[in-house]
Each structure stands twice: as C-alpha cells, then as structure tokens.
Design a protein around this motif. Structure first.
Motif, short mmCIF file in Angstrom:
data_model
loop_
_atom_site.label_atom_id
_atom_site.label_comp_id
_atom_site.label_asym_id
_atom_site.label_seq_id
_atom_site.Cartn_x
_atom_site.Cartn_y
_atom_site.Cartn_z
N UNK A 165 0.85 -1.21 0.00
CA UNK A 165 0.00 0.00 0.00
C UNK A 165 0.87 1.24 0.00
N UNK A 166 1.98 1.22 0.74
CA UNK A 166 2.91 2.36 0.77
C UNK A 166 3.51 2.60 -0.59
N UNK A 167 3.92 1.54 -1.30
CA UNK A 167 4.49 1.67 -2.64
C UNK A 167 3.48 2.29 -3.59
N UNK A 168 2.27 1.84 -3.52
CA UNK A 168 1.23 2.35 -4.41
C UNK A 168 0.96 3.85 -4.11
N UNK A 169 0.93 4.23 -2.81
CA UNK A 169 0.73 5.63 -2.45
C UNK A 169 1.88 6.51 -2.94
N UNK A 170 3.09 5.98 -2.80
CA UNK A 170 4.27 6.73 -3.27
C UNK A 170 4.22 6.91 -4.77
N UNK A 171 3.74 5.90 -5.49
CA UNK A 171 3.67 5.99 -6.95
C UNK A 171 2.65 7.05 -7.36
N UNK A 172 1.54 7.14 -6.66
CA UNK A 172 0.53 8.14 -7.01
C UNK A 172 1.07 9.56 -6.79
N UNK A 173 1.76 9.75 -5.64
CA UNK A 173 2.31 11.08 -5.33
C UNK A 173 3.39 11.45 -6.36
N UNK A 174 4.21 10.50 -6.71
CA UNK A 174 5.30 10.79 -7.65
C UNK A 174 4.75 11.05 -9.04
N UNK A 175 3.64 10.43 -9.36
CA UNK A 175 3.05 10.61 -10.68
C UNK A 175 2.65 12.07 -10.91
N UNK A 176 2.27 12.77 -9.81
CA UNK A 176 1.83 14.16 -9.95
C UNK A 176 3.00 15.10 -10.28
N UNK A 177 4.22 14.74 -9.91
CA UNK A 177 5.34 15.66 -10.08
C UNK A 177 6.39 15.13 -11.06
N UNK A 178 6.12 13.93 -11.66
CA UNK A 178 7.13 13.30 -12.53
C UNK A 178 7.45 14.16 -13.73
N UNK A 179 6.52 14.99 -14.18
CA UNK A 179 6.77 15.80 -15.36
C UNK A 179 7.72 16.95 -15.11
N UNK A 180 8.08 17.22 -13.88
CA UNK A 180 8.91 18.36 -13.54
C UNK A 180 10.39 18.08 -13.81
N UNK A 181 10.74 16.80 -13.86
CA UNK A 181 12.16 16.51 -14.08
C UNK A 181 12.30 15.09 -14.64
N UNK A 182 13.27 14.90 -15.46
CA UNK A 182 13.47 13.57 -16.09
C UNK A 182 13.79 12.50 -15.06
N UNK A 183 14.54 12.89 -14.07
CA UNK A 183 14.88 11.87 -13.06
C UNK A 183 13.65 11.44 -12.28
N UNK A 184 12.73 12.39 -12.07
CA UNK A 184 11.48 12.01 -11.41
C UNK A 184 10.69 11.03 -12.28
N UNK A 185 10.72 11.23 -13.58
CA UNK A 185 10.03 10.31 -14.49
C UNK A 185 10.65 8.91 -14.42
N UNK A 186 12.00 8.91 -14.40
CA UNK A 186 12.66 7.60 -14.30
C UNK A 186 12.37 6.92 -12.97
N UNK A 187 12.34 7.73 -11.92
CA UNK A 187 12.00 7.17 -10.61
C UNK A 187 10.59 6.59 -10.61
N UNK A 188 9.67 7.30 -11.29
CA UNK A 188 8.30 6.79 -11.36
C UNK A 188 8.24 5.46 -12.11
N UNK A 189 9.01 5.40 -13.20
CA UNK A 189 9.02 4.15 -13.97
C UNK A 189 9.53 2.98 -13.12
#
Length: 571
Positions: free
Chosen positions: A243-267
C-alpha cells in the motif's frame, strides 16, 4: 542282428573278432573251453555290471565291441536314441562298445558317441535275448508276459492305451474342476464378505498416489501456516508495504513531469509495484494450495489407512484392489455356474471311461481266448522236449479297477506244473535249469514271436538230454532261426548238426600261456567236430558215419559253413 563281436583282453582272450550271419549258428567245444567268456563279453557290451575280474591278467584295460545290422532300427532302439539326442545314420550299423579298466572303471559308446551304461541296458532287450541255465529275464520275467500274449493274440493294445489316456485326461479335468468348485464353495461366505467390504471401499487405480500427494501438501501447509500468515499481513491492509508503494507511486506521478529523473524514478517505482503485485498474487495462490484444513487432512489420512489396510489383507498393492474385486466376482460366478460346467465334464469323463471299458473289455476277452490257444500250442511242444508230465497255463486275471492301466484290465503270467497233481507256479520257481530252457524253447516256438529281440541266444538248452529229445530241440531251434538270427551254445551233436554256421571254441596251453581259439568250421572240420561230440576223446569211423547222417538233416548249406577262421587269445 548281431553281425560282429570284437573282444580285447577279456579273461583268456587277448584278441578275438567273430563274424555272424542270420539263421542258426551253433557254438560247440569241450567244457571249460571258454564259451561262457563269449557270453560274459556280450553281456558287458549290453550293459551288465562291469566286473574288473574280466580284464585279462597283466592288462590295464579291456574292451568289447558289438555291431548290429538292421534294414531298419527297432522302434524301441530308435526311441531311446532320439530321446538321448544321439546320431545314427539310416542304414549304418549300430555299434556298441564298452571299455573296462582293471581298477573297475568303465565307459560306454554308441557309434563312437559316449553314452551311459543305463542306455545300453535300455536298448539291450531289443537287440539280444539270452536264455541260459539261470535265466531271470526274457520269457521268465512276468513283466513281459502280457506283451507276449498280446502279440500272440493280435489285440488292439494301442487303441486301449489311447482310450486310457483320453479317460485319464477327461477325469483329470473333472477332478480339477471339482476341487476348484469345492474350494470356492468353502470360501463363498468369506468371498461375499470381502467383496462387500471392497465394494463399500470402492478403491480406484491411482487413488493412493493422489491422496498421498494431497496429504503431503497439507502437511507442508500446516508447517508453513505461521509464516504464510505473517507474509499475508505484510501485503494486506492500508499500512502494508505494498500500500505504501502504491501511495508513493501516485504522489510521484503528480510531479514526474517536472524533471526527467522524477520520471525515471516513477518508472522504476511502477515496476516495483507490478513485481510486488505479482508476488502478492503468487503468495495468495500458494496460501490457497497449502491451505491447512485439519478435517480434510484427517479424512485423507483415514482413507489412506483404509486402502492400505485392505491391500495388506488381500496381499496386494492398493492399485491391485480393483482386480481382486473382479477375481472375487469371477469366483462367485464360478460357484453359481459350477454345477452346469461340472455336468459337462462329468459327461465327457463318463463317455471316455465307457470307451476305455469297451476296448479294454474286448482285449480281455481276446486275451482269454488267446491264452487257451497258447496253452494248447505249448502243450503240443512239451512231449517232444521230454516234458510230457508238465503242464503249462497262461493266467489272465482281471485286476480291480484301481489297478487298471494303459495295458488294460489284466495281469498276465505264464505258469507251469512239472509233476502230475502239482499246482501251477511261476516258471522260475518250479523249473530246473534244463527244464526252464526247454520250457522257454516251447514257448518261443508256440508264440512264433514277432517283435522280440533281433538276436536270440540259447546257452546249453540241451543239457541233460540226448537222442530224440536233442533232435527235437535242434529242429525247433532251426525253425525259430528261420528268417532271423539264433545262436546256440550246445553239447548236443543233434543240435549242432542243425546249424547253418558252426563255431568251435577250444582252449590250449603252451607252458604258462593259455589260448582260447574260435574256429568257423568248413564241411570236413564240422563233420569231425560232430563226430567228436558223438564219440568222445577218440573219434571213430562209426562216429564219422553217424555225423554224416546227422548233417543230412541240417538246413540247406549246413554241410558247407565256410572257410576255417581262427582267432586266438593268450594269457
């Protein structure tokens, strides 16, 4: 017939080769000349006990070889040879050889092939029949009397034997079926109980393996229950790692477009959620597969125990229990249908028994009638042989059913009474040596036997008689020899004169060397030998004239026996 006898180092004989022919051959010589040595040597090659005293003094070994010529080997001989897997080419002579060592060891050969002495003994009755002063074989032995009477009667012995075998075979099937039904009937209640138990159990092939695997899995589940529960707790609930992983993925999804590394982290996080989801799915399925149900485990173990207990009870594997059920049903069906099956077998056995009784009964009647004819034929021969006070009887006794056999219903034995008013008894128990030989001769003449031995030998059948009786013996011997081979050891000039070939046996000594010679006599030598037999040590002209008269009664060609042939043996 016996065509040649070769002797090496037997008693007084160093080397001796004798040729024989068909018809009547006579062997004469003074008492002690060595006639018994010839018979002992022949007996050795026919399978008699090996006696080391037969080996000539100073020699290490002795041997006897007998050759027999046949247009066709006697059936009894062929049967033995085939059973022993020996090779005898059609038309070639049958050659028997016996070697004897001074230490008592012996070897036997048939046409140069090693054989046991027992084989020689087995074929000997078909080759040579010897009748002497102490004969306990041939016509004296009651074992052969039934076969002799059957040949005289011309009965269907083969048909009786075949009917007996058919009856025994049918009765064997009936007895086996009765025993099977009896055993099944005794076990019927037990069979029913066992079949009911197995029917209720309803075992199936492969069931034991399936249950054992299920029990193993459940036992693993029982062992892993706590670990599985703890793992499931880690993956379930709002505070679980997944559940924690899924919550973290949702939060990161909102800001992934701000930086390429965030996108890679989301992937990367998405991949982790996917892997974690797969892990959760496998964990749930493993938990289901290893689910531990105490009640189900108890049911499986109880079923396994019942199946294995049943297998032990019926001495088989669990997978074989269905076959045991089918066998029990078949046994019960056999009990139910057994009476009908038995009725068919009983009818067949009864039919076979009736066929045997009819054939054997006809043979019994034929034997009784033939016995009377044989008694009359022998009686006609007794008076000329100076046995006019004797009586002969062929006893044909019907045996009790338990003693019936392939030869029929009867025991057959030749009996004699030698004095008026005396009871009948077996030949060997009543007759003296000379009487016995003459009884045998009378029997042989009366039977006009076919199928007996190829060569017949009479040893001093004329002992103690002379004149007309000796002439009667000679005439009968010549008659028996017609178309066959008969050898007679004789002291009677009347018998000797009937021979087609005349052998003289003599023994001589020079210093310490003793020699035995056997001579095939020509006409002059034969006349001189018969004259000697008539007159004794000094041969007179009167004896020679009487010998001439005797020879006139001999068979055609008896006055020319052949050129002199002498073989010597030294000691």
């Amino acid at each position: 017939m016996l065509s040649r006898l070769s002797i090496r180092n037997i008693v007084l004989i160093a080397a001796l080769d004798l040729d024989f022919a068909g018809g009547l051959g006579v062997l004469t010589g003074e008492t002690g000349a060595g006639k018994s040595i010839l018979l002992d040597a022949l007996g050795l090659v026919l399978g008699n006990r090996a006696d080391s005293t037969l080996v000539r003094a100073g020699e290490e070994r002795a041997s006897v070889t007998a050759s027999f010529d046949f247009a066709m080997l006697p059936e009894a001989v062929r049967t033995v040879i085939q059973a022993a897997e020996l090779e005898v080419e059609a038309g070639e002579p049958l050659i028997l050889k016996r070697q004897l060592k001074a230490d008592g060891g012996s070897k036997a050969f048939l046409n140069d092939q090693p054989v046991g002495v027992a084989l020689l003994r087995e074929i000997a009755p078909a080759l040579v029949e010897i009748h002497g002063q102490h004969d306990d074989r041939g016509l004296v032995n009651p074992r052969g009397h039934r076969a002799l009477l059957d040949r005289f009667a011309g009965g269907d012995v083969a048909g009786v034997e075949a009917a007996w075998k058919d009856w025994r075979a049918a009765q064997g099937l009936l007895d086996a079926a009765r025993a099977q039904v009896a055993r099944a009937a005794e076990d019927q209640d037990l069979l029913l109980a066992h079949l009911a138990e197995l029917t209720a159990l309803a075992p199936e092939v492969g069931e034991e393996e399936q249950l054992a695997m299920a029990r193993t899995q459940m036992q693993k589940g029982e062992k892993l229950a706590d670990d599985l529960a703890a793992l499931q707790h880690l993956w379930n609930g709002s505070d679980s790692a997944l559940a924690g992983l899924r919550g973290a993925a949702r939060r990161l999804d909102r800001i992934a477009g701000e930086h390429s590394l965030l996108a890679e982290a989301l992937a990367a996080l998405d991949r982790a959620v996917i892997e974690a989801g797969e892990a959760e799915d496998k964990l749930e399925r493993a938990a289901e597969a290893l689910a531990f149900d105490p009640a189900e485990l108890d049911r499986i173990e109880t079923r396994l125990f019942e199946l294995r207990a049943a297998a032990r009870k019926h001495a088989c594997q669990v997978d074989d229990l269905p076959d045991r059920m089918r066998e029990m049903r078949a046994a019960l069906d056999a009990i139910e249908g057994g009476n009908e099956h038995l009725a068919g077998l009983e009818a067949a056995a009864g039919k076979a028994a009736l066929a045997y009784r009819e054939r054997a009964g006809a043979l019994h009647d034929l034997r009784r009638a033939a016995a009377k004819r044989l008694d009359a034929a022998v009686a006609a021969e007794l008076a000329p042989l100076k046995l006019d006070a004797a009586r002969f009887q062929t006893s044909v006794v019907r045996l009790p059913e338990e003693r019936w056999g392939a030869a029929g219903l009867d025991a057959v034995e030749f009996l004699i009474s030698t004095n008026p008013g005396a009871g009948f008894a077996p030949l060997a128990k009543i007759a003296s040596g000379g009487e016995l030989s003459r009884f045998i001769l009378a029997l042989k003449v009366a039977l006009a036997e076919e199928g007996g031995a190829a060569t017949v030998i009479f040893d001093e059948i004329d002992r103690g008689v002379g004149g007309a009786v000796a002439s009667a013996i000679g005439e009968r011997l010549a008659r028996l020899a017609s178309g066959g081979q008969l050898l007679a050891v004789t002291h009677s000039p009347q018998v000797a004169a009937r021979g087609g070939r005349h052998y003289m046996i003599a023994k001589s000594s020079e210093g310490t060397v003793t020699r035995t010679s056997v001579t095939l006599l020509d006409e002059p030598a034969r006349k001189e030998e018969i004259a000697r037999m008539l007159s004794g040590a000094e041969v007179t002209d009167e004896a020679r004239a009487q010998a001439d008269r005797l020879l006139e009664w001999g068979p055609p060609g008896s006055r020319l026996c052949g050129s002199p042939q002498v073989q010597d043996g030294g000691n």
